[in-house]
Motif scaffolding. Structure first.
Motif, short mmCIF file in Angstrom:
data_model
loop_
_atom_site.label_atom_id
_atom_site.label_comp_id
_atom_site.label_asym_id
_atom_site.label_seq_id
_atom_site.Cartn_x
_atom_site.Cartn_y
_atom_site.Cartn_z
N THR B 247 -13.72 31.62 21.74
CA THR B 247 -14.61 32.04 20.54
C THR B 247 -15.95 32.28 21.32
OG1 THR B 247 -14.97 29.82 20.36
CG2 THR B 247 -13.70 30.66 18.72
N ALA B 248 -16.65 33.21 20.78
CA ALA B 248 -18.01 33.44 21.16
C ALA B 248 -19.01 32.46 20.49
CB ALA B 248 -18.34 34.74 20.46
N ARG B 249 -19.98 32.23 21.36
CA ARG B 249 -21.13 31.15 20.97
C ARG B 249 -21.52 31.08 19.38
NH1 ARG B 249 -26.72 32.13 23.57
NH2 ARG B 249 -26.00 31.02 25.48
N ALA B 250 -21.60 32.67 18.84
CA ALA B 250 -22.00 32.74 17.65
C ALA B 250 -21.13 31.95 16.60
CB ALA B 250 -22.06 34.26 17.26
N ASP B 251 -19.65 31.64 17.10
CA ASP B 251 -18.77 31.08 16.38
C ASP B 251 -18.72 29.55 16.25
OD1 ASP B 251 -18.23 33.30 14.73
OD2 ASP B 251 -16.53 33.87 16.50
N LEU B 252 -19.67 29.11 17.26
CA LEU B 252 -19.47 27.57 17.48
C LEU B 252 -20.09 26.77 16.55
CD1 LEU B 252 -18.74 26.54 20.29
CD2 LEU B 252 -21.13 25.98 20.65
N THR B 253 -19.65 25.78 15.89
CA THR B 253 -20.04 25.12 14.74
C THR B 253 -21.42 24.69 14.84
OG1 THR B 253 -17.90 23.90 14.51
CG2 THR B 253 -19.50 23.05 13.29
N SER B 254 -21.92 24.34 15.97
CA SER B 254 -23.36 23.77 16.12
C SER B 254 -24.20 25.09 16.09
CB SER B 254 -23.47 23.21 17.54
OG SER B 254 -25.08 22.92 17.95
N HIS B 255 -24.01 26.14 16.79
CA HIS B 255 -24.62 27.42 16.66
C HIS B 255 -24.89 27.87 15.33
CE1 HIS B 255 -26.61 30.92 18.46
NE2 HIS B 255 -25.95 31.68 17.50
N ALA B 256 -23.60 28.02 14.57
CA ALA B 256 -23.53 28.69 13.27
C ALA B 256 -24.31 27.83 12.41
CB ALA B 256 -21.98 28.87 13.01
N PHE B 257 -24.43 26.46 12.29
CA PHE B 257 -25.03 25.80 11.40
C PHE B 257 -26.66 26.06 11.45
CE2 PHE B 257 -21.31 23.56 10.23
CZ PHE B 257 -21.60 23.27 8.79
#
Ligand SMILES: Nc1ncnc2c1ncn2[C@@H]1O[C@H](COP(=O)(O)OP(=O)(O)OP(=O)(O)O)[C@@H](O)[C@H]1O
Ligand SMILES: [Mg+2]
Lengths: 238, 788
Positions: B247-257
């Motif tokens: 997954t790309a960083r953009a889809d990381l939970t922390s980042h996405a929130f």
């Protein structure tokens, strides 16, 4: 204390003083006065002599500093603001130099404004007929001449069938012909509805249309003349 | 500066009209404050995140595998565009804490390589990093440490792979990977029940039998490297080792929130300040138009004695600018103050080692400029007409206001009193002002409607998610898939009344060129605990073959029931097959796809396996159950639905008061500003008439009622308009807030409209009362002596 049924107004030792930074002004210095039902009284006097102050107190617009004023069995000088409002509403009709009509209401509606809150009013149409303005009923004040506006103001004042009609320089802003027309209306109304009428004027010639003439000077009534016979307004020379 | 006569007039006007000026200044201030707050918070959040990512060498791509040999790392590093890559071990452990009945979850992550030199570097807040050789030392996340009052030196019991191990805490740290630390199966961060622990590689490898192997990859890409291609390469390399797709960083939970928060801030900046500026411009226009009308003759005089129109215009602009400067000053202060408050709020939700709240002067300058611009525009529209008049015309009194007979007979037939007709005619005499008043009040209603709906929407989310869909008490997720008979074992655990198995399989679902990575959940044919609901909220049975997609996923993939989608399972076998979409379900969290558990197992080809069980538990046996679950080596983590809901509600409750206070204050500022100015203008125009009515014997109450009914008409007409605008704003916001992460249901009930109207009507009533005093003080005798 008033048992003579014909006495509408009675004042005793009425005084009014204004206190201001410049000092104290004595507008009234003890006015004793009586008026009978249906009387037509003209009030004369130099500027600043207290005429308007007197009229405003007996009309319930202002309060006296001392002395007493009675309307029939109401002691005006004892009434609070609410009581004075009720007194004006039930018994007094006012006519002023500057008409004070509501510009957003037609002639008929200006009259209806008062008949709606009066106990025993005539219809707005009847009041306008009395002042001869039946055909201008649907005009706004801005569409009427000064004299016509003043007649609307008179119609508004008399429509409630008031016990007293108080007029402060009703012809002050009008030319003589128009003034005569307004005075005719006033005498006519006085005759028809029997309201005690007090008219302040600077025009001494008008004195002849009255039952009685009072002259104010320096906060007092200094002269009182009773006319044996009244002239018609049209016969007065300005 | 020379105090010219015109300047002195500015000051005198301000002193005389101070309540109206203050009301306008406050509306301007609200615009400035929301602009500063929104822009400031936006850049604070995004700058802080960017700087934090940068200083900690935060990875661009993440990939999980079941178990891959460390030799694979060299292949990964060789992928074109990969700047650096690290192999980690990431595993869930259970926490056995004396103060908690239910077992907590700890995410165990191997420490970055080379101490402080690797990727996703830790920011140590206290203590030291563990000794790389030690199997008994650990660093924990700050939120978790704070929630349990842990400090370096304390010991924590962690169940790793079924084995209890006592670990000494050597330090407390933050990581860019867990700025927003959401536990598995949770909807809100709960640092009490979820923490992160960093251990030396060897220590973790020993516990999970991963010597010489890894379970997770992190990659930093070269600037401009094509991320999609790198991900495809990583997927190809990791597929044989149970890779479930990078997954790309953009889809990381922390980042996405964080992204979601930024999106909301962005929406606020685009919606609130323009509303305040519009209202302020309308108020300036109204108030100044009246002032200019009153001063018409003076203006004529000024022109006659040789003042240029410019100079006169400048006079009024200076008047308005003084008000604007006051508003900007208040707005600066309020914006900075609220910004500090928001920063504190962020510090609670997001774990940053620092917060860059820059107070960028450009943000302030822009806010001041835009605000002054709005005020001056409002002013120029007001003075334009008078400046055009020739002096002679201007000096003459204005033609009396022309009223029209509109509806006179109609009103009379309707039984309208004359005072009502006065009200109606006066309102219609100044249609622009009346409309501005209605629009202003409507916007204040709209702000409330557009903010208050979210509470009902959250309740709907909770109701659908936890009381109608996920009805189990506890979800027990295994460390790895277990054979179907594990259900029977679970059924035998203490306190368990009902056990229902489920299977979770990572998959890619595609339709035409649209593609999403989701977890396909296998459920029994007629699920009783963890259900799926049709749009009419009826529970759905699992289709024999075929998939049920959540509304969001169906929308994203542009499919309808009956269409076929291609499903590629991301576990070992990587089977790909075409399945029909049998139905669409409601759901607000994530992208969902579900099918019959048997059909799912046949499709993946992995045999009859289950990923976990959903359980109903006798409350009396709960404690015993938790003990047993914590002791079981199969347990990966345990989600307790009741606690998840409680945490969700508690977090919202903390913010709800703040949010409601802020929005009510903002709406009240508009409502009071509009109503107060409107009534003062109306009183200024009709004061003479109202005094005349008092002479005729109208009571104070009756006279006040004339003005108040004018306000009532404005306020009442504004309600439905405000509801409609608020509805539109809310709908747009719901759309803007929704992402693949969660969808915000737009539910808006009568209570929202009623509350918004109640608040605005109260504010209107209070400002009317302020004017009431002035009506009472009308001078009866004065009006008889003067001509208008
Ligand atoms: N509000 C006030 N404050 C101070 N003095 C006042 C006030 N109202 C009236 N006066 C003073 O009281 C006196 C009487 O005033 P009033 O208005 O009764 O005179 P008037 O006889 O009606 O005069 P005019 O014929 O000019 O209308 C005047 O000297 C006036 O200046
Ligand atoms: Mg006078």
């Amino acid at each position: 204390m008033i048992n003579e049924p014909d006495i509408v107004f009675r004042t005793k030792g009425l005084t009014k003083s204004y206190r201001s930074a410049a000092g104290e002004v004595q507008a009234l210095r003890g006015v004793d006065f009586q008026a009978a039902r249906g009387e037509f009284i003209v009030i004369l006097g130099p500027s600043g002599s207290g005429k308007s102050t007197f009229l405003n107190i007996v009309g319930g617009l202002d309060t006296a500093t001392s002395g007493e004023a009675w309307f029939k069995d109401h002691r005006l000088t004892a009434l609070d603001a609410r009581g004075l409002t009720q007194y004006r509403r039930d018994h007094v009709g006012f006519v002023f130099q500057f008409y004070n009509l509501v510009p957003s209401l037609t002639a008929r509606e200006n009259v209806a404004l008062v008949t709606e809150i009066a106990r025993n009013p005539m219809s707005p149409e009847a009041a306008l007929a009395l002042v001869g303005l039946t055909d201008r009923a649907d005009h706004f004040p801005a569409q009427l001449s000064g004299g016509e506006q003043q007649r609307v103001a008179i119609a508004r004042a008399i429509a409630k069938n008031p016990d007293v009609l108080l007029c402060d320089e009703p012809t002050g802003a009008l030319d003589s012909a128009t003034g005569i027309r307004v005075l005719e209306v006033l005498t006519e109304v006085n005759r028809r509805i029997g309201a005690t009428t007090l008219v302040i004027t600077h025009n001494a010639a008008i004195r002849d249309i009255a039952d009685r003439v009072l002259r104010f000077a320096d906060g007092r009534i200094v002269e009182e003349t009773v006319n044996a016979s009244r002239k018609a307004p049209a016969d007065v020379s300005w | 500066m020379v105090i010219t006569p015109l300047r002195r007039k500015v000051l005198r006007d301000l002193a005389r009209l101070w309540p109206q000026s203050l009301a306008i200044a406050l509306v301007l201030a609200a615009g400035v404050a929301t602009m500063i707050l929104g822009n400031g918070a936006y850049s604070a959040l995004s700058d802080t995140r960017a700087r934090y990512y940068d200083t900690s060498r935060f990875a661009d791509v993440f990939a999980d595998v079941t178990r891959a040999p460390r030799a694979l790392l060299d292949d990964v590093r060789a992928i074109d565009g990969v700047l650096a890559a690290e192999a980690r071990i990431v595993k869930l452990g259970l926490l056995d804490l004396p103060e908690m009945v239910e077992p907590g979850t700890i995410l165990l992550v191997s420490l970055p390589e080379g101490g402080g030199a690797g990727l996703n570097r830790l920011h140590l807040r206290q203590g030291r990093l563990p000794d790389p050789q030690s199997a008994r030392e650990m660093v924990v996340s700050e939120g978790f440490a704070t929630a349990h009052r842990l400090s370096p030196g304390a010991t924590l019991t962690v169940v790793m792979n079924g084995q209890r191990r006592d670990l000494m805490i050597t330090g407390i740290a933050l990581s860019p990977e867990f700025i927003y630390a959401l536990g598995p199966g949770e909807m809100m961060p709960d640092p009490r029940r979820f923490g992160i622990g960093w251990l030396p590689r060897e220590s973790l490898a020993g516990a999970y039998d991963l010597e010489g192997a890894f379970s997770n990859l992190v990659l930093v890409l070269a600037p401009g490297a094509p991320i999609e291609r790198v991900i495809a390469d990583v997927d190809r390399l990791t597929a044989p080792y149970g890779g479930t797709g990078a997954t790309a960083r953009a889809d990381l939970t922390s980042h996405a929130f964080l992204d979601a928060e930024l999106k909301q801030l962005g929406a606020m900046v685009h919606v609130l300040p323009p509303i305040f500026l519009l209202v302020a411009a309308m108020l300036v226009n109204m108030t100044l138009s009246r002032l200019v009308t009153l001063e018409r003759e003076q203006i004529g005089l000024f022109k006659a004695i040789g003042y240029a129109p410019r100079a006169i215009a400048q006079h009024y602009v200076e008047f308005v600018l003084t008000i604007a400067i006051l508003g900007i000053a208040i707005g600066f202060a309020a914006g900075a103050w609220m910004g500090a408050g928001l920063a504190r709020l962020y510090a609670r939700f997001f774990s940053f080692p620092f917060l860059v709240f820059s107070n960028d002067p450009r943000i302030y300058a822009l806010a001041a400029l835009v605000t002054a611009g709005a005020a001056v525009t409002g002013a120029l529209f007001a003075v334009r007409a008078v400046l055009a008049l020739p002096p002679a015309v201007a000096m003459a009194p204005p033609a009396p206001a022309e009223y029209r007979q509109q509806g006179g007979t109609l009103w009379r037939r309707l039984g309208f009193r004359q005072t009502r007709i006065m009200t109606a005619r006066h309102l219609m005499r100044w249609p622009m002002r009346t409309l501005s008043g209605i629009l202003g009040v409507a916007l204040s209603v709209a702000i409330l409607v557009a903010s208050l709906w979210s509470f009902g929407s959250i309740e709907r989310m909770i109701d659908i998610t936890f009381f109608r869909t996920e009805r189990q008490d506890v979800q027990m997720v295994f460390g790895q898939p277990e054979p179907l008979r594990a259900v029977f074992a679970a059924r035998q655990m203490p306190g368990v009344m009902v056990a229902e198995p489920f299977r979770a399989a990572a998959a890619q679902i595609s339709h035409r060129n649209l593609l999403r990575k989701v977890t396909v959940i296998g459920r029994p044919a007629e699920p009783r605990l963890s259900r799926v609901l049709a749009p009419d909220l009826r529970p759905m049975d699992m289709p024999e073959a075929g998939l049920i997609l959540s509304e969001t996923l169906a929308q994203v993939l542009e499919v309808r029931p009956g269409d076929n989608v291609t499903v590629t399972f991301l576990d070992g076998a990587r089977r790909s097959l075409t399945l029909p979409v049998s139905g669409v379900s409601v759901g607000y969290v994530g992208l969902g796809a579900t099918m019959d558990i048997g059909a799912l197992n046949r499709a993946t080809g992995g045999g009859q396996m289950i990923s976990g069980v959903n359980l109903l538990i006798d409350p009396a046996g709960l404690e015993e159950f938790f003990d047993a679950a914590a002791a079981s080596p199969k347990t990966g983590f345990i989600a307790v639905m009741g606690l998840t809901v409680a945490r969700f509600r508690a977090t919202l409750a903390e913010n709800i008061t703040v949010m409601i206070t802020v929005y009510v204050a903002l709406a009240a500022i508009i409502a009071v500003g509009v109503i107060y100015n409107f009534s003062r203008i109306s009183l200024s125009e009709q004061g003479r008439e109202l005094a005349s009515l008092r002479v005729l014997g109208f009571t104070r109450a009756e006279v006040a009622a004339i003005l108040f009914s004018e306000l009532a008409v404005i306020v009442l007409l504004a309600q439905p308009l405000g509801w409609a605008i608020g509805f539109g704003m809310g709908l747009a916001m719901a759309g803007a807030f929704s992402s693949d992460l969660y969808r915000v249901p737009f539910v808006i009930g009568p209570a929202v409209y009623a509350t918004a109207s109640l608040v605005v009507c109260t504010a209107a009533a209070l400002s009317a009362l302020a004017v009431r005093q002035r009506i009472n003080r009308l001078d009866l005798i004065e009006v008889l002596k003067t001509r208008e």
